[in-house]
Scaffold this active site. Structure first.
Site, PDB file in Angstrom:
ATOM      1  N   PRO A  33      73.182  29.660 118.986  1.00 48.22           N
ATOM      2  CA  PRO A  33      74.279  30.138 119.810  1.00 48.22           C
ATOM      3  C   PRO A  33      73.800  31.306 120.670  1.00 48.22           C
ATOM      4  CG  PRO A  33      74.831  30.213 117.463  1.00 48.22           C
ATOM      5  CD  PRO A  33      73.383  29.969 117.569  1.00 48.22           C
ATOM      6  N   GLU A  34      73.830  31.115 121.952  1.00 50.45           N
ATOM      7  CA  GLU A  34      73.441  32.177 122.872  1.00 50.45           C
ATOM      8  C   GLU A  34      74.696  32.752 123.517  1.00 50.45           C
ATOM      9  OE1 GLU A  34      70.195  31.028 125.431  1.00 50.45           O
ATOM     10  OE2 GLU A  34      69.479  29.573 123.983  1.00 50.45           O
ATOM     11  N   ARG A 146      71.528  27.691 107.484  1.00 49.23           N
ATOM     12  CA  ARG A 146      70.194  28.294 107.355  1.00 49.23           C
ATOM     13  C   ARG A 146      70.182  29.765 106.973  1.00 49.23           C
ATOM     14  NH1 ARG A 146      66.811  25.320 112.122  1.00 49.23           N
ATOM     15  NH2 ARG A 146      67.356  23.245 111.481  1.00 49.23           N
TER      16      ARG A 146
END
Length: 304
Positions: A33-34, A146
């Site tokens: 996610p940027e 993660r």
DNA sequence: AGTACGCCCTGGCCGC
DNA sequence: TGCGGCCAGGGCGTAC
């Protein structure tokens, strides 16, 4: 059904996702996610979370809570606090509270924020690491496969120092002159764009897209850029980020906004993950190389 | 000081 | 088909 969707990696393309509140999942195809994705999530949360009061915080995996000596401190600082606003700084989501504190969330690579209500419930699975219970109705789930995401509480006045981020690339403060200052380093331009202390919010996708639009090779030393190239890159960064927000982010697999709508920015990528295919500008074959351990996509003909 | 690199972590994928 | 090994990468810690 919800459980299956949350755990499956490639939902059928025609699957109806309207009941998703906030869903971020991309195990099969890696995507971080940027800025545009975080901005899209932030805008959804703004509508749902403002005015909610924390009743209880259930921390199921202590390691996602960073920068605190104990998870009890986080619980205490959130207890009975009301969310007064939702903001974004770089890739961080900030929940402003009716105290001097801010609840800070980073989604890492696979983080999700799921707003669960009795009407639209989500199941808790082994990746649901934090559950924020609200006083009236509903819970906010922080889910992260993660475990690269993070959650912490910071003092509002110390937040900027604590985050240590560079300028917001879409703010008025980010001028061409600031850009030229940022470029005043011998390091390669690609890792520099990924460095959050230089510019906040740019990740692997948008850095590659910006460099392609600006026709700059990712291995160029940042300080070697001409004034003209610096301007091209400055414009390209703002263009790709604005476009990303306009198209509600990049959806790989099942990233959706608060209304279950998918982003469509992935259809507008010109270079990212397009290795082996022809460049849209010149037709040369797009290449992929590793720079500082990260995949970089570029056109060997256009980008010099 | 500035830069480079390994590590964290997991599911997916590839090759045997 | 089953399993071991490798890969992805944001950010941090450590090394140079």
């Amino acid at each position: 059904m919800a459980v299956r969707l949350l755990t499956m990696t490639r939902p059928p393309k025609d699957m109806h996702l309207a009941f998703f509140i906030l869903h971020f999942s991309f195990p099969a195809e890696v995507l971080m996610p940027e800025l545009p994705e975080v901005e899209t999530i932030k805008r959804g949360l703004e509508k749902q979370a403002v005015g909610k009061t924390f009743a209880k915080v259930d921390i199921r995996l202590a390691r996602v809570v960073r920068q605190h000596k104990s998870i009890h401190e986080v619980k205490e600082r959130l207890q009975a606090r009301t969310i007064t606003g939702v903001k974004r700084r770089g890739k961080f989501i900030l929940f402003c509270l009716d105290s001097s504190d801010v609840l800070v969330l980073h989604l890492g690579m696979t983080g999700q924020l799921l707003f669960s209500t009795p009407k639209r419930p989500f199941d808790i699975d082994k990746y649901t690491h934090v559950i924020f219970h609200f006083a009236d109705v509903g819970n906010l789930f922080f889910r992260d496969v993660r475990q690269f995401g993070q959650v912490f509480v910071a003092d509002r006045d110390k937040l900027e120092t604590e985050l240590g981020l560079g300028p917001e690339p879409l703010s008025p403060e980010f001028t061409e002159e600031v850009m030229r200052c940022v470029l005043n380093h011998t390091t390669k331009i690609k890792p520099l764009l990924l460095d959050q202390t230089k510019i906040a919010g740019i990740g692997n996708i948008y850095s590659d897209e910006a460099l392609h639009r600006a026709r700059i090779h990712p291995l160029r030393p940042a300080s070697s850029l001409t004034k003209k190239e610096a301007t091209q890159l400055y414009t390209a960064i703002q263009e790709v980020l604005n476009e990303g927000i306009r198209f509600r982010g990049t959806s790989v697999d099942s990233f959706t906004d608060s209304l279950g709508r998918k982003g469509t920015m992935q259809h507008r990528h010109r270079i990212y993950r397009k290795d082996g295919t022809p460049c849209c500008k010149c037709g040369a074959t797009i290449q992929r190389i590793k720079i500082a351990g990260r995949s970089s996509y570029f056109c060997p003909k256009c980008q010099k």
